[in-house]
Write an enzyme that holds these catalytic residues in place. Structure first.
Site, short mmCIF file in Angstrom:
data_model
loop_
_atom_site.label_atom_id
_atom_site.label_comp_id
_atom_site.label_asym_id
_atom_site.label_seq_id
_atom_site.Cartn_x
_atom_site.Cartn_y
_atom_site.Cartn_z
N HIS A 188 0.82 -1.21 0.00
CA HIS A 188 0.00 0.00 0.00
C HIS A 188 0.85 1.26 0.00
O HIS A 188 0.46 2.28 -0.55
CB HIS A 188 -0.98 -0.03 1.16
CG HIS A 188 -2.11 -0.97 0.90
ND1 HIS A 188 -2.10 -2.26 1.33
CD2 HIS A 188 -3.22 -0.82 0.15
CE1 HIS A 188 -3.18 -2.87 0.88
NE2 HIS A 188 -3.88 -2.02 0.17
N GLU A 427 -12.08 -9.69 -5.73
CA GLU A 427 -10.63 -9.82 -5.50
C GLU A 427 -10.26 -11.19 -4.96
O GLU A 427 -9.13 -11.40 -4.51
CB GLU A 427 -10.09 -8.68 -4.62
CG GLU A 427 -10.89 -8.36 -3.40
CD GLU A 427 -10.45 -7.09 -2.68
OE1 GLU A 427 -9.40 -6.53 -2.99
OE2 GLU A 427 -11.20 -6.67 -1.79
N ASP A 451 -5.24 -7.89 -5.14
CA ASP A 451 -5.49 -9.09 -4.35
C ASP A 451 -5.89 -10.26 -5.25
O ASP A 451 -5.52 -11.40 -4.98
CB ASP A 451 -6.59 -8.83 -3.31
CG ASP A 451 -6.00 -8.17 -2.06
OD1 ASP A 451 -4.93 -8.61 -1.62
OD2 ASP A 451 -6.60 -7.21 -1.55
N CYS A 498 -10.29 -1.58 -10.25
CA CYS A 498 -9.69 -0.53 -9.40
C CYS A 498 -8.33 -0.94 -8.87
O CYS A 498 -7.71 -0.20 -8.12
CB CYS A 498 -10.63 -0.13 -8.27
SG CYS A 498 -10.92 -1.44 -7.09
C1 PEP Z 1 -6.99 -4.63 -4.87
O1 PEP Z 1 -6.83 -5.60 -4.14
O2 PEP Z 1 -6.75 -4.64 -6.10
C2 PEP Z 1 -7.49 -3.35 -4.33
C3 PEP Z 1 -7.84 -2.35 -5.11
O3 PEP Z 1 -7.52 -3.24 -2.97
P1 PEP Z 1 -6.21 -2.98 -2.08
O4 PEP Z 1 -5.05 -2.77 -3.00
O5 PEP Z 1 -6.50 -1.81 -1.22
O6 PEP Z 1 -6.12 -4.26 -1.31
MG MG Z 2 -7.62 -5.54 -2.12
#
Ligand code: PEP
Ligand code: MG
Length: 550
Positions: A188, A427, A451, A498
């Protein structure tokens, strides 16, 4: 000159002094070794420094999110000088022989508790502000302030590691780039750096000796130069200027539609982690927010954020977006995103553990507080809610039941709310397999490819040793995406992406041919993607040679 290599998370160049970040322990000592007069003087100096920081934050917010939203920092400036607040601090220093930081922290807690107990919503909200200014003063007094973190001038930050919350809290105007020893390209922290358009290099063997020396991050070649030669500095500056020019050219695409040559429209939305990112969303002309990672509100907080605190944030985002869609993802805490006050157990496999919707459906009061805040904000604009980490129809129904319960509670009290579109993140492989059933429960899907890739390929996205194996173009991942789009469309459910893959220019054509309706990406990727979309003709033979057969 020294060259150290690592992994780059953004094609870009940063030039400036290298500045080491040592984490400061903010333990607060009560008894002072100084005289009360000396402690009073420390406090007065801290007040002055806080005023300076708040003034700078006001100017930044004014530019990024407008006058109304920046006003909060003026209120904070007034609070730092408030008579009652200052007298209470001075009295603790004088009567108890306490340190200034102890007096500030105790007064902050007392005032916050008093405000929180008040009936008036405006006064209640001041509890957050008094905590905020007190934390700022304590950080200044203990040397843990952001000024120390980043230095007074813009710098390239060098650290062992940075947590997502540290990254969010940084004053971006002082951060040219960062270099860390730890971290993975899919973490992140890396995603945040991309969102903020900050060149960053991770997995670098850093050396304390670099502190204060001139440096250059070369994101294209995955390296950092320490004390670069004059020739190299000149050529890197030239490349950096070209980048800036290219970015200026993209500005010409602002206000233009996201439409292919043969008339196919796609929504280009932005991903954000906090209110501060909304300025970037507008600057880059996104048509909406496709992923608001709401867990950063929790990560930036010392305790569970209250309904009013959250409402104020969602309302600000929704109002600033002025009628454009804002998709708020409900709390996705756990795994690499930990807040101490959740008291989550240490787990053998955190990515497969107690996280996201699993926490929300187990600790319902936390979930309900967030849902009520979002529902209240829906009265001020166009709000969608999406639930993360879904694996079954039962979870979606349970989450919708909790949402309906919250809606009823608010309606009974006469609280205004708008229509709210409901969606889920896809995901997990389970969600892909169940996509036909899930699509009948919701209005949209948003593919969390970070994910989804991790769980499909059984590769821990946090483990830098596995970056070489983490292949987001793997046919299995692309088939998962295609299958989800097809299932969604069979049931009138729109489908977006996303995860980071949504911004991959090599896949834009593939995604459009699959029928993806929306791509939600870092704000800085909006205009480059618009350029690609506007150059595509989907009636012609597929041209993306980079995409493997799948
Ligand atoms: C993902 O898993 O692609 C997502 C957008 O969520 P995060 O990256 O916050 O886990
Ligand atoms: Mg995710």
């Amino acid at each position: 000159m020294k060259v150290a290599t690592g992994k780059s998370i953004l094609d870009g160049i940063a030039i400036g002094p290298l500045h080491f970040y040592h984490k400061v322990d903010t333990e607060i000592v009560m008894a002072s070794k100084l005289t009360p007069a000396e402690e009073l003087s420390r406090f007065a100096t801290a007040q002055g420094k806080a005023q300076e920081q708040l003034g700078a934050l006001y100017d930044k917010a004014l530019e990024e999110v407008g006058e109304d939203n920046a006003a909060i920092f003026e209120i904070h400036q007034m609070m730092v000088e408030d008579d009652d607040y200052v007298e209470a601090i001075q009295s603790i220093i004088e009567t108890q022989g306490a340190t200034a930081e102890y007096a500030v922290s105790t007064t902050g807690d007392n005032f916050a508790a008093t405000f929180a107990a008040m009936d008036d919503a405006y006064m209640k909200a001041r509890a957050v502000d008094v905590k905020d200014i007190s934390r700022r003063l304590v950080n200044i007094l203990t040397g843990a302030d952001e000024g120390n973190l980043l230095g007074d001038k813009p710098v390239i930050l060098v650290a062992d590691d940075l947590t997502p919350s540290e990254t969010v809290q940084m004053d971006k105007s002082k951060l040219l780039g960062f270099v860390t020893r730890k971290g993975s390209t899919n973490s992140h922290t890396a995603i945040l750096a991309r969102t903020m358009n900050i060149p960053a290099l991770i997995g670098v063997e850093i050396d304390e000796d670099w502190d204060g020396k001139p440096g250059i991050i070369d994101g294209y070649n995955h390296c950092v130069y320490v004390e670069p030669t004059a020739d190299l500095a000149t050529s890197m500056q030239k490349k950096h200027n070209e980048d800036l020019q290219q970015r200026a050219l993209l500005q010409g695409l602002k206000g233009k539609e996201n439409v292919t040559l043969d008339g196919r429209h796609v929504n280009l939305y932005a991903n954000i982690g906090n209110v501060g990112d909304v300025g970037l969303v507008l600057q880059n002309d996104a048509s909406g927010i496709g992923l608001f990672r709401s867990e950063f509100i929790y990560l930036n907080s010392q305790d569970y954020p209250t309904e009013d605190e959250q409402f104020a944030i969602y309302k600000q985002v929704v109002e600033t977006m002025g009628g454009r869609k804002v998709i708020i993802r409900t709390l996705d805490i756990g795994a690499d995103k930990q807040a101490d006050y959740f008291n989550l157990d240490k787990e053998e496999n955190p990515a497969l553990g107690f996280r996201a919707i699993r926490i929300c459906l187990t600790r319902k009061e936390i979930f309900k507080t967030q849902l009520r805040a979002i529902l209240r904000a829906s009265a001020y604009g166009k709000v969608s809610i999406m639930f993360p980490m879904i694996i079954s129809v039962r979870e979606v129904r349970d989450a919708k039941d909790v949402l309906a319960e919250c809606r009823k509670e608010l309606a009974d009290k006469g609280v205004a709310m708008g229509e709210v579109e409901i969606g889920i993140m896809i995901e997990t492989p389970a969600a892909v397999v169940m996509a036909d059933e899930l699509a009948q429960e919701v209005e949209f899907f948003s593919l969390g490819t970070n994910d989804l890739t991790q769980y499909t390929l059984a590769i821990d996205r946090q483990n830098p040793k596995l970056d070489a194996f983490y292949d987001p173009h793997h046919p299995a991942v692309l088939r998962m995406i295609r299958r989800t789009v097809e299932a969604g469309h069979r049931h009138n459910c729109w489908v977006g992406i996303c995860g980071e893959l949504g911004a991959d220019p090599k896949l834009t054509e593939t995604f459009l041919r699959m029928g993806v309706d929306e791509l939600s990406v870092s704000p800085s990727s909006i205009l480059p993607l618009r350029k690609i979309v506007r150059g595509l003709d989907l009636t012609k033979e597929p041209s993306n040679v980079d995409c493997p057969e799948f």
